[in-house]
Design a protein around this motif. Structure first.
Motif, PDB file in Angstrom:
ATOM      1  N   PHE A 279     -19.437 -63.945 -62.784  1.00  0.00           N
ATOM      2  CA  PHE A 279     -18.853 -64.699 -61.666  1.00  0.00           C
ATOM      3  C   PHE A 279     -19.900 -64.710 -60.572  1.00  0.00           C
TER       4      PHE A 279
ATOM      5  N   ALA B 260     -19.070 -59.505 -64.699  1.00  0.00           N
ATOM      6  CA  ALA B 260     -17.785 -58.812 -64.832  1.00  0.00           C
ATOM      7  C   ALA B 260     -17.661 -58.155 -66.203  1.00  0.00           C
TER       8      ALA B 260
ATOM      9  N   SER C 298     -13.068 -53.112 -63.851  1.00  0.00           N
ATOM     10  CA  SER C 298     -14.118 -52.838 -64.827  1.00  0.00           C
ATOM     11  C   SER C 298     -14.310 -54.003 -65.790  1.00  0.00           C
TER      12      SER C 298
ATOM     13  N   GLN D 104      -1.356 -59.488 -66.816  1.00  0.00           N
ATOM     14  CA  GLN D 104      -1.227 -58.272 -66.008  1.00  0.00           C
ATOM     15  C   GLN D 104      -0.086 -58.422 -65.011  1.00  0.00           C
TER      16      GLN D 104
HETATM   17  N1  LIG Z   1     -11.954 -65.491 -61.086  1.00  0.00           N
HETATM   18  C1  LIG Z   1     -12.817 -64.567 -60.620  1.00  0.00           C
HETATM   19  N2  LIG Z   1     -13.782 -64.907 -59.745  1.00  0.00           N
HETATM   20  C2  LIG Z   1     -14.666 -64.002 -59.292  1.00  0.00           C
HETATM   21  N3  LIG Z   1     -14.667 -62.707 -59.645  1.00  0.00           N
HETATM   22  C3  LIG Z   1     -13.733 -62.292 -60.518  1.00  0.00           C
HETATM   23  C4  LIG Z   1     -12.768 -63.193 -61.039  1.00  0.00           C
HETATM   24  N4  LIG Z   1     -11.960 -62.499 -61.885  1.00  0.00           N
HETATM   25  C5  LIG Z   1     -12.416 -61.221 -61.882  1.00  0.00           C
HETATM   26  N5  LIG Z   1     -13.478 -61.094 -61.055  1.00  0.00           N
HETATM   27  C6  LIG Z   1     -14.252 -59.868 -60.823  1.00  0.00           C
HETATM   28  O1  LIG Z   1     -14.647 -59.371 -62.075  1.00  0.00           O
HETATM   29  C7  LIG Z   1     -14.531 -57.967 -62.133  1.00  0.00           C
HETATM   30  C8  LIG Z   1     -13.637 -57.567 -63.270  1.00  0.00           C
HETATM   31  O2  LIG Z   1     -12.315 -57.875 -62.957  1.00  0.00           O
HETATM   32  P1  LIG Z   1     -11.113 -57.675 -63.960  1.00  0.00           P
HETATM   33  O3  LIG Z   1     -11.479 -58.222 -65.279  1.00  0.00           O
HETATM   34  O4  LIG Z   1      -9.894 -58.204 -63.325  1.00  0.00           O
HETATM   35  O5  LIG Z   1     -11.026 -56.081 -64.049  1.00  0.00           O
HETATM   36  P2  LIG Z   1      -9.846 -55.158 -64.556  1.00  0.00           P
HETATM   37  O6  LIG Z   1      -8.863 -56.014 -65.270  1.00  0.00           O
HETATM   38  O7  LIG Z   1     -10.512 -54.166 -65.438  1.00  0.00           O
HETATM   39  O8  LIG Z   1      -9.247 -54.510 -63.357  1.00  0.00           O
HETATM   40  C9  LIG Z   1     -13.995 -57.537 -60.778  1.00  0.00           C
HETATM   41  O9  LIG Z   1     -15.083 -57.097 -60.017  1.00  0.00           O
HETATM   42  C10 LIG Z   1     -13.409 -58.791 -60.203  1.00  0.00           C
HETATM   43  O10 LIG Z   1     -13.539 -58.783 -58.805  1.00  0.00           O
END
Ligand SMILES: Nc1ncnc2c1ncn2[C@@H]1O[C@H](COP(=O)(O)OP(=O)(O)O)[C@@H](O)[C@H]1O
Ligand SMILES: [Mg+2]
Lengths: 324, 380
Positions: A33, A38, A60, A103
């Motif tokens: 992203f 990510a 994560s 989630q």
């Molecule tokens: N649509 C998005 N745009 C920008 N950053 C994102 C987006 N979705 C997730 N992130 C970033 O990617 C990383 C992983 O997020 P995520 O997959 O939701 O982690 P988890 O589910 O393990 O808590 C985080 O740092 C989050 O801020």
């Protein structure tokens, strides 16, 4: 029209090509992203019928990884198969055979339980829709509440509804993203019993979770941190691979003791568990040397096998070090 | 004391600061808050003119003496009329009027000059499209003065005596389609288009943003579905809503306002489908752009405002400067208003309204194409 036959649970062997029994077999899945990566080259294999726990701290990359598997996010890199279909090119086929539980509750809060299930059944063009919806209500014990609007349900009931809806097209693979967050212990236990029943019938599960007791109920675990896969295997494998030594101490003023121990070489973590302190390190002699001055009254020490939680805290600390 | 009237400057300021930060984050809302007053300034300040001039008129000239020409010249010079074509037959002239190509027909009868000089008070017939009384009344009012002063010079000299008595020419004005100049006849059919524009765009504008805002979009996308299915599936229920609205307005038009219904209602209902589709397509496209429901509503308003002002609903279309007319031609409401008024008041048939249908259809196709293209099949 795509695939009109009812996909049955036992179909996994036939759709996975060449008879290899991996429900998930992906390599180097990567999602960025902007500047932030990510998910960073994560490879994962999960056998059909297995329950794979997907662990990792918040942020994560668990949700992002799961979304790439079911075609909700385009992977920047990576390849492989999901249920025998190309994870990048054939996401429409994969969607037909995967149940994804988000989630955050994502069914329609202004529809009743039954209307939600009916909608999902229509989306998958299920033959015999009414009967399937009725059975699904029965199976998850939702029949008496079927006319209740989803928005008014408590966390536990919402989760049941979400599970029922994700199962309605009899997917071969279930992707569950922190399914038990905000659910009481009894409902959680029932939920896991249901999962094990379904896995015994041949359904595959990838379950993101934060709870260690849930992790211990999985056949396999994958641990991800800062987008990188740190370890993978059975609970025993994961614990053994960490090569951690853990001592438990009880006595007075443990927070102060923890503070002192943390500053000593060889002690990597000192974590309170109730009235005890778990002190761990990966270098056994160094750890023993570090705690030697404190092995006297009023403290009582004993050596234990490290638990999953000790291992995960250890992994998390280590990945932070790698990251900075 | 229950403390209701206590006031802490610090807490007040904390809330004000938070509000400012949130406002600044929401770029689109901020843009629209600035954009709407600007639009209004431009439209009200420059585009709208309730004294429309240069209205297109057709001439049916049967006279070949000089006085006929003088008269036409003077009429055009008044600034209210612009002769865009000369027509031979009355039938052809009527058709041009029905289709809205011209707003007036000026008939100079045979032997006009001769009769004038003989003092036989010839009649000129001016037929006006009076569906919108506001668009024609000033022009008609100016006509009599223009005619009298134009002929003054001509009838000086040998025929001086003519100017003395009654007016040398008899002016007959036929206000067609709405002879009593009843404003409701114009407004009520127009309202149909306005109400449809407002509700259709707002409702569908919310349709997709609602799914993303509530998190249900993720669920929808994880199921096997395609953008067109989602778009059309979301449009169709609101088409029915649109027809209920149309039914209500038509009923009210008939029963409460006694609006004449000269043409075919079936034709009107059929064409309404194109118009409703155009608005739904705009709404859907907005909802793929807006990030939340508030933004969707604001964008709808941003579209609704020019529709209201530039379509000819509130102000005569021909009163606007060229740039505003070009903008207006692009809006579906402009064409729909012409169709509704044409069918109900003028009794127009399919051939008459066809030129107004295709611009709406084109608009729908473009808007829908943008919407489908913008509709993301993933969460990226
Ligand atoms: N649509 C998005 N745009 C920008 N950053 C994102 C987006 N979705 C997730 N992130 C970033 O990617 C990383 C992983 O997020 P995520 O997959 O939701 O982690 P988890 O589910 O393990 O808590 C985080 O740092 C989050 O801020
Ligand atoms: Mg997550």
């Amino acid at each position: 029209m795509t695939n009109q036959e009812t996909p049955t649970i036992s179909m996994h062997a036939e759709s996975a090509d060449g008879g290899d029994a991996f429900a998930i077999d992906v390599r180097d899945m990567t999602k960025r992203f902007g500047e932030r990566t990510a998910v960073d080259h994560v490879s994962l294999k999960v056998r059909a019928g297995e329950i794979c726990g997907f662990l990792g701290p918040n942020g994560s990359g668990k949700t992002t990884f799961i979304r790439m598997l079911c075609g909700l996010l385009r992977a920047d890199e990576g390849s492989g198969k999901c249920l025998g279909y190309d994870v990048i090119e054939e996401s429409e086929e994969i969607k037909l055979r995967v149940g994804y539980m988000t989630q955050r509750f994502s069914f329609w809060e202004d529809l009743s339980i039954e209307e939600n299930l009916d909608f999902v059944a229509r989306m998958y063009a299920l033959p015999n829709r009414r009967e399937i919806v009725r059975q699904s209500l029965d199976r998850l014990g939702l029949t008496s509440r079927k006319d209740q609007v989803a928005g008014e349900l408590s966390g536990g009931w919402k989760q049941r509804l979400a599970l029922a809806a994700c199962l309605i097209h009899r997917p071969q693979l279930m992707l569950l993203d922190e399914p038990t967050a905000g659910v009481d212990p009894k409902a959680r236990r029932e939920f896991w019993e249901e999962i094990h029943r379904l896995a015994a019938e041949g359904m595959t599960f990838l379950i993101a979770t934060h709870y260690m007791d849930e992790a211990e109920r999985c056949h396999r675990l994958a641990f991800i941190s800062y987008g990188k896969l740190l370890t993978e295997g059975t609970v025993e494998d994961v614990i053994a691979e960490a090569r951690l030594t853990t001592w438990v101490v009880d006595g007075p003023e443990l927070p102060k003791l923890a503070e002192q121990l943390r500053n000593r070489a060889g002690v990597e973590q000192a974590v309170a568990f109730g009235n005890e302190l778990h002190v761990s390190g990966s270098d056994e002699p160094a750890l023993e040397a570090a705690i030697a001055p404190y092995r006297k009254e009023p403290y009582r020490w004993r050596r234990v096998e490290p638990g999953l939680e000790d291992v995960f805290i250890h992994l998390m600390n280590r990945s932070e070090d790698n990251f900075s | 004391m229950n403390g209701r009237w206590n006031f802490s400057l610090k807490r007040f300021w904390a809330i004000a600061v938070k509000e400012f930060i949130q406002m600044r984050r929401d770029r689109l809302t901020f843009g629209i808050m600035v954009g709407i007053p600007l639009l209004q300034l431009v439209f009200f300040g420059y585009a709208i003119n309730s004294d429309p001039k240069h209205l297109p008129a057709a001439i049916v000239l049967a006279d070949n003496g000089p006085q006929g020409r003088t008269l036409l010249y003077a009429i055009e010079n008044s600034g209210y009329f612009e002769f865009v074509r000369e027509i031979r037959t009355e039938a052809e002239a009527r058709r041009a009027l029905a289709r809205g190509q011209v707003q007036f027909i000026v008939n100079i009868p045979e032997n006009f000059s001769r009769d004038l000089l003989r003092g036989q008070t010839p009649a000129i017939l001016v037929e006006a499209d009076a569906t919108d009384p506001a668009a024609t009344s000033n022009a008609i009012g100016a006509l009599r003065t223009v005619i009298n002063s134009a002929l003054e010079k001509d009838i000086k000299g040998p025929v001086d005596y003519l100017a003395a008595d009654a007016p040398p020419v008899e002016l007959r004005v036929h206000a067609l389609y709405n002879p009593e100049a009843i404003t409701q006849y114009n407004i009520v059919p127009g309202l149909m288009g306005v109400v449809l524009t407002m509700t259709m765009i707002v409702i569908t504008g919310l349709a997709i943003t609602r799914e993303s805002e509530r998190g249900t979009m993720e669920n929808l996308l994880s199921m096997p579905t395609r953008p067109l299915e989602v778009m059309i599936g979301k449009i169709v229920p609101y088409i029915l809503v649109g027809y209920v609205q149309v039914g209500l307005i038509l009923l009210a038009a008939k029963l409460l306002f006694e609006v004449p219904m000269a043409g075919s209602l079936a034709l009107l209902l059929a064409v309404t489908l194109v118009f409703v589709a155009a608005n739904l397509a705009v709404g859907l496209t907005f909802s793929t752009i807006a990030e939340n429901q508030l933004q969707a509503v604001q964008m709808s308003f941003f579209f609704f405002l020019p529709s209201l002002l530039l379509s000819g609903f509130m102000f005569p279309f021909r009163g606007m400067p060229d740039w505003a007319q070009i903008l207006g031609e692009a809006l579906p409401l402009t064409h729909f208003l012409r169709i509704v008024r044409g069918i109900l008041l003028k009794g127009n048939g399919l051939a008459d309204i066809a030129p107004e249908i295709w611009p709406m259809a084109l608009f729908t196709a473009v808007a829908l194409a943008i919407g489908v293209k913008r509709f993301h099949r993933t969460l990226d």
